[in-house]
Design a protein around this motif. Structure first.
Motif, PDB file in Angstrom:
ATOM      1  N   LEU A 149      33.582  21.370  37.851  1.00 47.05           N
ATOM      2  CA  LEU A 149      34.428  22.403  37.267  1.00 47.05           C
ATOM      3  C   LEU A 149      34.987  23.234  38.416  1.00 47.05           C
ATOM      4  N   VAL A 150      36.290  23.276  38.517  1.00 45.81           N
ATOM      5  CA  VAL A 150      36.932  23.984  39.617  1.00 45.81           C
ATOM      6  C   VAL A 150      37.741  25.144  39.057  1.00 45.81           C
ATOM      7  N   GLU A 151      37.368  26.340  39.467  1.00 49.15           N
ATOM      8  CA  GLU A 151      38.009  27.561  38.985  1.00 49.15           C
ATOM      9  C   GLU A 151      39.045  28.059  39.975  1.00 49.15           C
ATOM     10  N   SER A 152      40.001  28.797  39.465  1.00 55.12           N
ATOM     11  CA  SER A 152      40.992  29.447  40.317  1.00 55.12           C
ATOM     12  C   SER A 152      41.550  30.652  39.589  1.00 55.12           C
ATOM     13  N   GLY A 153      42.165  31.558  40.338  1.00 59.91           N
ATOM     14  CA  GLY A 153      42.869  32.676  39.730  1.00 59.91           C
ATOM     15  C   GLY A 153      42.232  34.029  39.887  1.00 59.91           C
ATOM     16  N   GLY A 154      41.056  34.108  40.470  1.00 53.69           N
ATOM     17  CA  GLY A 154      40.446  35.412  40.662  1.00 53.69           C
ATOM     18  C   GLY A 154      41.128  36.189  41.773  1.00 53.69           C
ATOM     19  N   GLY A 155      40.683  37.431  41.966  1.00 59.04           N
ATOM     20  CA  GLY A 155      41.253  38.238  43.031  1.00 59.04           C
ATOM     21  C   GLY A 155      41.087  39.719  42.780  1.00 59.04           C
ATOM     22  N   LEU A 156      41.836  40.491  43.542  1.00 58.38           N
ATOM     23  CA  LEU A 156      41.812  41.955  43.459  1.00 58.38           C
ATOM     24  C   LEU A 156      43.048  42.423  42.697  1.00 58.38           C
ATOM     25  N   VAL A 157      42.821  43.298  41.734  1.00 58.61           N
ATOM     26  CA  VAL A 157      43.926  43.815  40.931  1.00 58.61           C
ATOM     27  C   VAL A 157      43.667  45.274  40.628  1.00 58.61           C
ATOM     28  N   GLN A 158      44.728  46.041  40.463  1.00 61.51           N
ATOM     29  CA  GLN A 158      44.581  47.439  40.124  1.00 61.51           C
ATOM     30  C   GLN A 158      44.278  47.614  38.636  1.00 61.51           C
ATOM     31  N   PRO A 159      43.657  48.719  38.273  1.00 63.80           N
ATOM     32  CA  PRO A 159      43.424  48.977  36.841  1.00 63.80           C
ATOM     33  C   PRO A 159      44.737  48.910  36.062  1.00 63.80           C
ATOM     34  N   GLY A 160      44.656  48.263  34.907  1.00 71.47           N
ATOM     35  CA  GLY A 160      45.845  48.051  34.099  1.00 71.47           C
ATOM     36  C   GLY A 160      46.575  46.767  34.408  1.00 71.47           C
ATOM     37  N   GLY A 161      46.183  46.093  35.465  1.00 69.74           N
ATOM     38  CA  GLY A 161      46.836  44.853  35.863  1.00 69.74           C
ATOM     39  C   GLY A 161      46.336  43.649  35.098  1.00 69.74           C
ATOM     40  N   SER A 162      46.838  42.480  35.494  1.00 66.64           N
ATOM     41  CA  SER A 162      46.514  41.237  34.792  1.00 66.64           C
ATOM     42  C   SER A 162      46.148  40.142  35.777  1.00 66.64           C
ATOM     43  N   LEU A 163      45.324  39.239  35.316  1.00 71.93           N
ATOM     44  CA  LEU A 163      44.982  38.023  36.045  1.00 71.93           C
ATOM     45  C   LEU A 163      44.821  36.901  35.043  1.00 71.93           C
ATOM     46  N   LYS A 164      45.054  35.678  35.505  1.00 70.35           N
ATOM     47  CA  LYS A 164      44.806  34.511  34.664  1.00 70.35           C
ATOM     48  C   LYS A 164      43.910  33.550  35.429  1.00 70.35           C
ATOM     49  N   LEU A 165      42.757  33.272  34.853  1.00 75.33           N
ATOM     50  CA  LEU A 165      41.811  32.322  35.426  1.00 75.33           C
ATOM     51  C   LEU A 165      42.035  30.940  34.824  1.00 75.33           C
ATOM     52  N   SER A 166      41.819  29.929  35.658  1.00 74.53           N
ATOM     53  CA  SER A 166      41.900  28.543  35.204  1.00 74.53           C
ATOM     54  C   SER A 166      40.645  27.808  35.630  1.00 74.53           C
ATOM     55  N   CYS A 167      40.246  26.848  34.835  1.00 79.88           N
ATOM     56  CA  CYS A 167      39.094  26.010  35.168  1.00 79.88           C
ATOM     57  C   CYS A 167      39.381  24.594  34.706  1.00 79.88           C
ATOM     58  N   ALA A 168      39.408  23.681  35.660  1.00 81.64           N
ATOM     59  CA  ALA A 168      39.674  22.280  35.356  1.00 81.64           C
ATOM     60  C   ALA A 168      38.408  21.466  35.523  1.00 81.64           C
ATOM     61  N   ALA A 169      38.090  20.685  34.501  1.00 82.89           N
ATOM     62  CA  ALA A 169      36.935  19.790  34.548  1.00 82.89           C
ATOM     63  C   ALA A 169      37.384  18.402  34.966  1.00 82.89           C
ATOM     64  N   GLN A 197      35.542  35.551  41.964  1.00 78.16           N
ATOM     65  CA  GLN A 197      35.395  37.004  41.946  1.00 78.16           C
ATOM     66  C   GLN A 197      36.642  37.663  41.375  1.00 78.16           C
ATOM     67  N   VAL A 198      36.416  38.562  40.443  1.00 75.47           N
ATOM     68  CA  VAL A 198      37.480  39.415  39.920  1.00 75.47           C
ATOM     69  C   VAL A 198      37.101  40.856  40.234  1.00 75.47           C
ATOM     70  N   THR A 199      37.957  41.539  40.960  1.00 74.45           N
ATOM     71  CA  THR A 199      37.706  42.931  41.325  1.00 74.45           C
ATOM     72  C   THR A 199      38.855  43.783  40.829  1.00 74.45           C
ATOM     73  N   VAL A 200      38.505  44.790  40.044  1.00 74.59           N
ATOM     74  CA  VAL A 200      39.513  45.706  39.503  1.00 74.59           C
ATOM     75  C   VAL A 200      39.282  47.068  40.152  1.00 74.59           C
ATOM     76  N   SER A 201      40.204  47.445  41.001  1.00 76.76           N
ATOM     77  CA  SER A 201      40.026  48.674  41.764  1.00 76.76           C
ATOM     78  C   SER A 201      41.371  49.190  42.257  1.00 76.76           C
ATOM     79  N   SER A 202      41.465  50.514  42.330  1.00 78.50           N
ATOM     80  CA  SER A 202      42.675  51.110  42.869  1.00 78.50           C
ATOM     81  C   SER A 202      42.515  51.370  44.369  1.00 78.50           C
TER      82      SER A 202
END
Length: 123
Positions: free
Chosen positions: A4-24, A118-123
């Motif tokens: 299972l390979v994940e992608s799409g995490g990262g650092l985003v500000q509060p109120g922002g958006s992210l989309k994670l993907s996981c391919a088997a 890792q998903v980090t939500v921080s200003s």
């Protein structure tokens, strides 16, 4: 061997958006439920949401997530997605992809996990 390979995490500000993907990938008899869990240091891994091959969704205990996150799945690509909107600092965690897979016909399913993103939500 299942991966299972994940992608799409990262650092985003509060109120922002992210989309994670996981391919088997790999070889199996049946790929059943796929989903996302998250974990912060010192706490147990908790269910965010999971979805069956037929599209039935099961949410975890955090009621605020259901209003802001969307889980979806592409069965042709063996991929599950988690679209996260209006992110809050409390959403900061390592997000793990999970899949329940029957390797051989007639056997029971096993849990497989991605490496985490890792998903980090921080200003």
């Amino acid at each position: 061997q299942v991966q299972l390979v994940e992608s799409g995490g990262g650092l985003v500000q509060p109120g922002g958006s992210l989309k994670l993907s996981c391919a088997a990938s790999g070889s199996w008899n049946s790929l059943s439920t796929m989903g996302w869990f998250r974990q912060v240091p010192g706490k147990k891994r908790e269910l965010v949401a999971r979805i069956t091959s037929g599209g039935t969704i099961n949410w975890g205990d955090d009621d605020s997530v259901q209003d802001r996150f969307t889980i979806s799945r592409d069965n042709r690509k063996n991929t599950v997605y988690l679209e996260m909107n209006n992110l809050e600092p409390e959403d900061t965690a390592v997000y793990f992809c999970n899949a329940q897979i029957v390797i051989k016909f007639g056997s029971s399913w096993d849990n497989y996990w991605g490496q985490g993103t890792q998903v980090t939500v921080s200003s």
